[in-house]
Design an enzyme around this catalytic site. Sequence first.
Site, PDB file in Angstrom:
ATOM      1  N   GLY A  10       0.755  -1.245   0.000  1.00 14.17           N
ATOM      2  CA  GLY A  10       0.000   0.000   0.000  1.00 14.17           C
ATOM      3  C   GLY A  10       0.782   1.289   0.000  1.00 14.17           C
ATOM      4  O   GLY A  10       0.201   2.368  -0.160  1.00 14.17           O
ATOM      5  N   PRO A  31       4.457  -5.189  -0.788  1.00 18.44           N
ATOM      6  CA  PRO A  31       4.413  -4.030  -1.669  1.00 18.44           C
ATOM      7  C   PRO A  31       4.326  -4.442  -3.135  1.00 18.44           C
ATOM      8  O   PRO A  31       4.987  -5.385  -3.563  1.00 18.44           O
ATOM      9  CB  PRO A  31       5.751  -3.332  -1.387  1.00 18.44           C
ATOM     10  N   ARG A  82       2.973  -1.700  -5.877  1.00 18.65           N
ATOM     11  CA  ARG A  82       3.127  -0.467  -6.638  1.00 18.65           C
ATOM     12  C   ARG A  82       4.505   0.160  -6.460  1.00 18.65           C
ATOM     13  O   ARG A  82       5.121   0.612  -7.414  1.00 18.65           O
ATOM     14  CB  ARG A  82       2.062   0.529  -6.180  1.00 18.65           C
ATOM     15  N   ARG A 117      -5.766   3.158 -15.805  1.00 22.66           N
ATOM     16  CA  ARG A 117      -5.788   3.894 -14.542  1.00 22.66           C
ATOM     17  C   ARG A 117      -6.396   5.307 -14.633  1.00 22.66           C
ATOM     18  O   ARG A 117      -7.185   5.675 -13.775  1.00 22.66           O
ATOM     19  CB  ARG A 117      -4.379   3.959 -13.917  1.00 22.66           C
ATOM     20  N   CYS A 124     -13.273   4.301 -28.823  1.00 26.49           N
ATOM     21  CA  CYS A 124     -14.517   5.033 -29.088  1.00 26.49           C
ATOM     22  C   CYS A 124     -15.343   5.304 -27.853  1.00 26.49           C
ATOM     23  O   CYS A 124     -16.481   4.833 -27.733  1.00 26.49           O
ATOM     24  CB  CYS A 124     -15.330   4.263 -30.113  1.00 26.49           C
ATOM     25  N   GLU A 125     -14.787   5.983 -26.893  1.00 25.75           N
ATOM     26  CA  GLU A 125     -15.591   6.528 -25.805  1.00 25.75           C
ATOM     27  C   GLU A 125     -14.808   7.670 -25.145  1.00 25.75           C
ATOM     28  O   GLU A 125     -13.578   7.673 -25.131  1.00 25.75           O
ATOM     29  CB  GLU A 125     -15.988   5.462 -24.785  1.00 25.75           C
TER      30      GLU A 125
END
Length: 421
Positions: free
Chosen positions: A239, A276, A278, A314, A346-347
Amino acid sequence: MDHFLYRDGALYAEDVPVADIAAAVGTPFYVYSTATLLRHYQLFDEALAWGDHLVCYAMKAASNVAILKTLAEAGAGMDVVSGGEYLRAKAAGVPGSRIVFSGVGKTEEEIRLVLEGGIRQINVESEPEMQAISKVATSMGVSVPITIRVNPDVDAKTHAKIATGKSENKFGIPIARAREVYAMAAALPGLEVVGIDVHIGSQLTDLTPFELAFAKVAELTEVLRADGHTIKRLDLGGGLGIPYSRSNEAPPLPSDFGAMIQRTVGHLGCEIEIEPGRLIAGNAGLMVTQVIYVKSGEGRDFLILDGAMNDLIRPAMYEAHHDIVPVQEPAPGVEQHTYDIVGPVCETGDTFARGRNMPPVAAGDLVAFRSAGAYGAVMASEYNSRPLIPEVLVHGDQYAVIRARPTFDEMINRDTIPQWL
Ligand code: LLP
């Protein structure tokens, strides 16, 4: 700190020009730095050097077998959350004695898989799951080390989608019920209680919520020991956040984290595990894309890239910020330009950044998303039938494609047409 720096006007991954990789593998792609991965692992290892510990890389962040092998050879354990992750860890040569199994919904099939292959411990998340583990273990005539994940009801002060330690979240058992659940575990066959597990969320940029949670774990350790349980291992989760924006963020360092752990639980004499993800992989990876067009819109310019939300979800999913930089170093003092930076999907959600100031770029230029090593490639999909993008690992002046880009045929041929068509 990472190993993606400008040198002689060009962005390098360690000693390899990023543009050389782009020319060889095409865009978009992910590129990881071995030196950065190892450095981040070592920072955690050193931060816990005051006691018995194991750094279990949360491989959900980036699970390519080459990345796992890089870390495993340096001594890392692995935190896995599925049978698939367990098999990846095994494929990277990680022994079961260095793998912990987390996750809220382990199936009996997955439990059997890890018991057959060997596991350091299973982190149990609920009573029904505990019963399932007991059942599978006894049917196999084995006993499995477990911890129970407690939910300490602390506010991790992070994005709602990645906070896990409040009582309303689906994770763990309420800490207030821990004594009851540990008593149940002690009474079930096939389980060997070894410790406590906690994980309160991801991308925490302040140590206070961790400290509150670990203090509760310390208190619980004493209570459970008094009840007669063996608590010799504390798994304190992952975290710790990373600086996504170089300009203004300075989250605590692994050394601060380790010192805080020593302060809160060091006196208990437990073996410490951390998970860990990230911080090890995030700043060890870039996503490199090419500008397809620069389009002038109503009062704004759109930078249309060949990378899209399916490649890096993300920003669309968590409103996450990634620094986006040109691969060719901008001339000193060049005036910034403001862009809406988007992909071709396409959004409207396929937007990486709105109103972003960056050095001017043109069609054909390469741009790199920083801090894309964690939760990048692993969360990619083939939405809009865009094949998964390749992954490249750099080691000094060498690089290797560690996952190739599938051809269109490979992508399409995974579908099968039923006999009635
Ligand atoms: N341990 C457990 C039990 C976890 O659930 C997680 C992350 C970790 C360790 C590793 O946390 P880290 O050190 O990486 O923060 N996809 C999201 C992040 C989801 C995190 C899920 N669990 C994102 O891109 O921000």
